[in-house]
Design an enzyme around this catalytic site. Structure first.
Site, PDB file in Angstrom:
ATOM      1  N   GLY A 221      47.527  -3.787  35.497  1.00 16.77           N
ATOM      2  CA  GLY A 221      46.848  -3.471  34.542  1.00 16.77           C
ATOM      3  C   GLY A 221      45.611  -3.787  33.747  1.00 16.77           C
ATOM      4  O   GLY A 221      46.480  -4.728  32.721  1.00 16.77           O
TER       5      GLY A 221
ATOM      6  N   VAL B 179      55.651   0.515  21.735  1.00 13.47           N
ATOM      7  CA  VAL B 179      56.236   1.529  22.740  1.00 13.47           C
ATOM      8  C   VAL B 179      56.868   0.576  23.795  1.00 13.47           C
ATOM      9  O   VAL B 179      56.135  -0.034  24.027  1.00 13.47           O
ATOM     10  CB  VAL B 179      54.650   1.936  23.093  1.00 13.47           C
ATOM     11  CG1 VAL B 179      54.995   2.816  24.335  1.00 13.47           C
ATOM     12  CG2 VAL B 179      53.630   2.582  21.439  1.00 13.47           C
TER      13      VAL B 179
ATOM     14  N   MET C 281      58.676   0.934  32.968  1.00 15.56           N
ATOM     15  CA  MET C 281      59.449  -0.156  34.060  1.00 15.56           C
ATOM     16  C   MET C 281      59.953   0.987  34.779  1.00 15.56           C
ATOM     17  O   MET C 281      61.227   0.808  34.924  1.00 15.56           O
ATOM     18  CB  MET C 281      60.299  -0.507  32.602  1.00 15.56           C
ATOM     19  CG  MET C 281      60.127  -0.958  32.263  1.00 15.56           C
ATOM     20  SD  MET C 281      61.315  -1.708  30.144  1.00 15.56           S
ATOM     21  CE  MET C 281      61.112  -0.617  29.018  1.00 15.56           C
TER      22      MET C 281
ATOM     23  N   GLY D 153      51.288  -4.934  25.416  1.00 14.27           N
ATOM     24  CA  GLY D 153      51.445  -4.200  24.962  1.00 14.27           C
ATOM     25  C   GLY D 153      51.614  -3.254  23.192  1.00 14.27           C
ATOM     26  O   GLY D 153      50.879  -4.738  22.727  1.00 14.27           O
ATOM     27  N   ASP D 154      51.921  -2.734  22.700  1.00  7.69           N
ATOM     28  CA  ASP D 154      52.109  -2.194  21.454  1.00  7.69           C
ATOM     29  C   ASP D 154      53.314  -2.419  21.671  1.00  7.69           C
ATOM     30  O   ASP D 154      54.426  -2.457  22.352  1.00  7.69           O
ATOM     31  CB  ASP D 154      51.637  -0.464  21.478  1.00  7.69           C
ATOM     32  CG  ASP D 154      51.938  -0.475  19.710  1.00  7.69           C
ATOM     33  OD1 ASP D 154      51.782  -0.481  19.120  1.00  7.69           O
ATOM     34  OD2 ASP D 154      53.328   0.138  19.612  1.00  7.69           O
TER      35      ASP D 154
ATOM     36  N   ASP E 226      56.499 -13.094  24.748  1.00  6.86           N
ATOM     37  CA  ASP E 226      57.119 -12.150  26.096  1.00  6.86           C
ATOM     38  C   ASP E 226      56.261 -13.320  26.646  1.00  6.86           C
ATOM     39  O   ASP E 226      55.125 -13.495  26.509  1.00  6.86           O
ATOM     40  CB  ASP E 226      56.898 -10.315  25.807  1.00  6.86           C
ATOM     41  CG  ASP E 226      57.921  -9.751  24.919  1.00  6.86           C
ATOM     42  OD1 ASP E 226      58.849 -10.562  24.060  1.00  6.86           O
ATOM     43  OD2 ASP E 226      57.636  -8.912  24.749  1.00  6.86           O
TER      44      ASP E 226
ATOM     45  N   PRO F  60       0.686  -0.864   0.287  1.00  7.02           N
ATOM     46  CA  PRO F  60      -0.257  -0.604   0.214  1.00  7.02           C
ATOM     47  C   PRO F  60       0.848   1.605  -0.226  1.00  7.02           C
ATOM     48  O   PRO F  60       0.390   2.471  -1.020  1.00  7.02           O
ATOM     49  CB  PRO F  60      -0.671   0.050   1.363  1.00  7.02           C
ATOM     50  CG  PRO F  60      -0.451  -1.084   1.509  1.00  7.02           C
ATOM     51  CD  PRO F  60       0.797  -1.710   1.405  1.00  7.02           C
TER      52      PRO F  60
ATOM     53  N   THR G 113      48.695   0.228  24.377  1.00 11.33           N
ATOM     54  CA  THR G 113      49.297   0.392  24.833  1.00 11.33           C
ATOM     55  C   THR G 113      49.585   0.760  26.774  1.00 11.33           C
ATOM     56  O   THR G 113      48.229   0.966  27.000  1.00 11.33           O
ATOM     57  CB  THR G 113      50.797   1.434  24.546  1.00 11.33           C
ATOM     58  OG1 THR G 113      52.007   1.530  25.646  1.00 11.33           O
ATOM     59  CG2 THR G 113      50.151   2.577  25.429  1.00 11.33           C
ATOM     60  N   ALA G 114      50.483  -0.085  27.612  1.00 10.00           N
ATOM     61  CA  ALA G 114      50.325  -0.148  29.022  1.00 10.00           C
ATOM     62  C   ALA G 114      49.464   1.371  29.479  1.00 10.00           C
ATOM     63  O   ALA G 114      48.535   0.966  30.207  1.00 10.00           O
ATOM     64  CB  ALA G 114      50.893  -0.902  30.366  1.00 10.00           C
TER      65      ALA G 114
ATOM     66  N   LYS H 285      61.255 -12.061  29.222  1.00 11.71           N
ATOM     67  CA  LYS H 285      62.780  -9.993  29.218  1.00 11.71           C
ATOM     68  C   LYS H 285      62.100  -9.844  31.000  1.00 11.71           C
ATOM     69  O   LYS H 285      60.719  -9.657  30.771  1.00 11.71           O
ATOM     70  CB  LYS H 285      62.607  -9.691  28.258  1.00 11.71           C
ATOM     71  CG  LYS H 285      64.141  -9.919  27.575  1.00 11.71           C
ATOM     72  CD  LYS H 285      63.890  -8.635  26.831  1.00 11.71           C
ATOM     73  CE  LYS H 285      62.978  -8.255  26.273  1.00 11.71           C
ATOM     74  NZ  LYS H 285      63.353  -7.744  24.701  1.00 11.71           N
TER      75      LYS H 285
HETATM   76  N1  SAH Z   1      55.083  -2.568  24.774  1.00 12.90           N
HETATM   77  C1  SAH Z   1      54.687  -2.465  26.350  1.00 12.90           C
HETATM   78  C2  SAH Z   1      55.550  -2.324  27.377  1.00 12.90           C
HETATM   79  C3  SAH Z   1      56.278  -3.059  27.466  1.00 12.90           C
HETATM   80  S1  SAH Z   1      57.645  -2.249  28.725  1.00 12.90           S
HETATM   81  C4  SAH Z   1      53.447  -1.814  26.290  1.00 12.90           C
HETATM   82  O1  SAH Z   1      52.751  -1.289  25.240  1.00 12.90           O
HETATM   83  O2  SAH Z   1      52.480  -1.774  26.961  1.00 12.90           O
HETATM   84  C5  SAH Z   1      57.080  -3.416  30.617  1.00 12.90           C
HETATM   85  C6  SAH Z   1      56.498  -2.195  30.863  1.00 12.90           C
HETATM   86  O3  SAH Z   1      55.120  -1.947  30.420  1.00 12.90           O
HETATM   87  C7  SAH Z   1      55.905  -2.827  32.847  1.00 12.90           C
HETATM   88  O4  SAH Z   1      57.284  -2.780  33.434  1.00 12.90           O
HETATM   89  C8  SAH Z   1      55.115  -2.069  33.079  1.00 12.90           C
HETATM   90  O5  SAH Z   1      55.949  -0.200  33.122  1.00 12.90           O
HETATM   91  C9  SAH Z   1      54.002  -1.377  31.751  1.00 12.90           C
HETATM   92  N2  SAH Z   1      52.853  -2.628  31.747  1.00 12.90           N
HETATM   93  C10 SAH Z   1      53.015  -3.555  30.416  1.00 12.90           C
HETATM   94  N3  SAH Z   1      51.922  -4.061  30.757  1.00 12.90           N
HETATM   95  C11 SAH Z   1      51.515  -3.341  32.276  1.00 12.90           C
HETATM   96  C12 SAH Z   1      50.148  -3.866  33.026  1.00 12.90           C
HETATM   97  N4  SAH Z   1      49.360  -4.777  32.462  1.00 12.90           N
HETATM   98  N5  SAH Z   1      50.002  -3.363  33.575  1.00 12.90           N
HETATM   99  C13 SAH Z   1      50.943  -2.205  34.324  1.00 12.90           C
HETATM  100  N6  SAH Z   1      52.415  -2.150  33.894  1.00 12.90           N
HETATM  101  C14 SAH Z   1      51.544  -2.371  32.726  1.00 12.90           C
END
Ligand code: SAH
Length: 489
Positions: free
Chosen positions: A420, A309, A391, A305-306, A251, A45, A334-335, A273
């Site tokens: 985190g 970074v 770190m 993370g990344d 890692d 319709p 990244t963290a 590491k």
């Molecule tokens: N490439 C990673 C960083 C590697 S260096 C990134 O982009 O997140 C490792 C450091 O990252 C740790 O010593 C800490 O400071 C931080 N980190 C990584 N994962 C984390 C998490 N789940 N909670 C808190 N800090 C974190």
């Protein structure tokens, strides 16, 4: 038990198809029909605005009014898409009598054909049907396939379609042709499409078309950011790479939950590491990547993370480039971003900060904080900026002393986020003056990230994940037994 449906892909180009109904459901069916090049004839319709638009463009025909039998004259298929069960039933009955295939939307029982759930990759269409028995299951499977199959499949299908004649001419024998395709698919073609390297993909195709002998397959390395731990934070591209990997070099920071998502029969090698010591040296990681890639494997280098970074991704790419191993990079969360989000800290809240600095307390081949020379403390101490220090657990005394010396206010808020985004996340908040004591008091351990700046105080009100933030050491903490700070960072 009823017989299963007969799967069928219909060529509807320039063929009239009747759609009864002019609302939202009809609209979706008409859209799919138009995509397939059919000539929809809509009877209703009135028409929804979109249907009206297609009619104005001359893409569909419209018969106004209630369903009439002659609406099914001259069409190849019929779709009943009204919300009136009686009309749908009449359409079904008339179509059945005329031996027309028909579909009643959302009524598998009444239909003689069904429209499957589709994963659309151009010429490559994956249709899923449960024969109406379990549409939810079909939908679920569709979602899984959507995630697994990237757009490169569509590009591959298009290339094969374009080159069909040439491939046939080159390999007239079917077995030969099959071998050719298998080799081609094991090669870099799909990766090149994913990287949007159309020209190189075509080149790779031409090369394999010329080759007769079986060339060894070429391996590659994908640097993948695995995010901070919560498996929900990895990307679809990361998931695909992990699904296709033969070898995964990961890692220690990569969480088990994330590793669970990788292909079951992939070889997993931990090359973790820690700040105390390099359990596998960077040169060994390089050597492992090279060895497996040269053996024709798809290697995933999975990093917390990344990868770019503080993740040594740059050094690894330089190494791969120098050895002519093809690579891809999949970014991760990244963290700093993850910890901020999961602690309720808007990193650049406009009331408090205009910039964000990602800082590391370590440098290459050093296990010690860059106390002398490396960091520009005056710049780090500037107001209205947020610092995210990676770190840093072992260097918090230095961070406090240097920043206060350089002029940052001792009352500047901080948040330390340990683990985190993981189930065992802890957040400690306080002010710069108390930073090292607070970390010692709560025995904060690696992995932990320091966020320093006015925004850190917002964690106390905006937190939403896990427990509320813990606070700095109680007053007179100096008199209390203080647990020794672990040396890990
Ligand atoms: N490439 C990673 C960083 C590697 S260096 C990134 O982009 O997140 C490792 C450091 O990252 C740790 O010593 C800490 O400071 C931080 N980190 C990584 N994962 C984390 C998490 N789940 N909670 C808190 N800090 C974190």
């Amino acid at each position: 038990m009823s017989a299963p449906l007969f799967p069928l892909f219909a060529d509807l180009r320039n063929r009239p198809v009747r759609v009864v109904g002019g609302g939202g459901i009809a609209e979706r069916k008409v859209e799919a029909l138009l995509r397939a090049g059919a000539l929809p004839r809509v009877g209703a319709p009135e028409l929804s605005p979109r249907l009206q638009g297609w009619r104005d463009q001359g893409r569909i025909e419209w018969q106004a009014g209630e369903f009439r039998e002659d609406w099914l004259d001259g069409v190849w298929l019929a779709i009943a898409a009204t919300d009136d069960a009686a009309i749908n039933q009449r359409v079904a009955a008339v179509a059945e009598a005329r031996r027309l295939l028909f579909n009643v939307v959302d009524d598998a029982e009444l239909s003689s054909f069904q429209v499957p759930a589709v994963v659309d990759r151009g010429a490559l269409q994956i249709a899923i049907s449960s024969g109406g028995a379990a549409p939810m299951l079909a939908r679920h499977l569709r979602k899984r396939l959507e995630i697994q199959l990237d757009d490169a499949w569509g590009d591959l299908a298009a290339l094969f379609a374009r080159q069909r004649e040439r491939i046939r001419a080159r390999f007239p024998d079917l077995a030969q042709r099959r071998r050719f395709f298998e080799q081609l698919l094991a090669g870099p073609l799909q990766r090149l499409f994913r990287q949007r390297q159309q020209a190189r993909a075509e080149e790779a195709f031409e090369t394999s078309l010329r080759q007769t002998a079986t060339a060894p397959t070429q391996g590659s390395v994908t640097l993948v950011g695995a995010g901070p731990g919560d498996p929900g934070l990895i990307t679809l591209n990361a998931l695909r790479a992990m699904n296709e990997a033969d070898v995964i070099l990961h890692d220690r920071l990569v969480s088990d939950e994330v590793l669970q998502l990788s292909r079951r029969d992939a070889v997993r090698i931990e090359v973790g590491k820690s700040a105390q010591g390099h359990s596998v040296r960077q040169e060994q990681i390089h050597a492992l990547m090279l060895e497996h890639a040269r053996a024709g494997k798809q290697v995933v280098r999975l990093k917390g993370g990344d990868p770019f970074v503080f993740g040594r991704g740059g050094e690894e790419l330089e190494f791969l480039r120098a050895h002519a191993i093809p690579y891809e990079v999949v970014p991760g969360i990244t963290a700093a971003l993850a910890c901020a989000a999961y602690a309720g800290i808007p990193l650049t809240h406009r009331d408090h900060a205009q910039s964000l600095r990602l800082v590391t307390a370590h440098c290459k081949d050093s296990q010690h904080l860059l106390d002398e020379g490396g960091l520009d403390w005056a710049a780090l101490a500037q107001e209205r900026q947020t610092l995210a220090v990676y770190m840093g657990v072992a260097g918090l005394d230095t961070v406090r002393t240097r920043l206060i010396q350089a002029g940052r206010a001792p009352q500047t808020p901080f948040a330390l986020i340990e683990n985190g985004s993981r189930a065992n996340q802890r957040v400690v908040t306080g002010t710069l003056a108390d930073l090292p004591d607070a970390a010692r008091w709560h025995q904060v351990r690696s992995p932990a990230l320091l966020i320093l700046g006015e925004v850190a105080a917002l964690a106390d009100t905006l937190h939403w994940f896990g427990d509320a933030p813990l606070h700095a050491a109680p007053p007179h903490s100096a008199n209390l037994p203080v647990p020794k700070l672990p040396q890990a960072a």
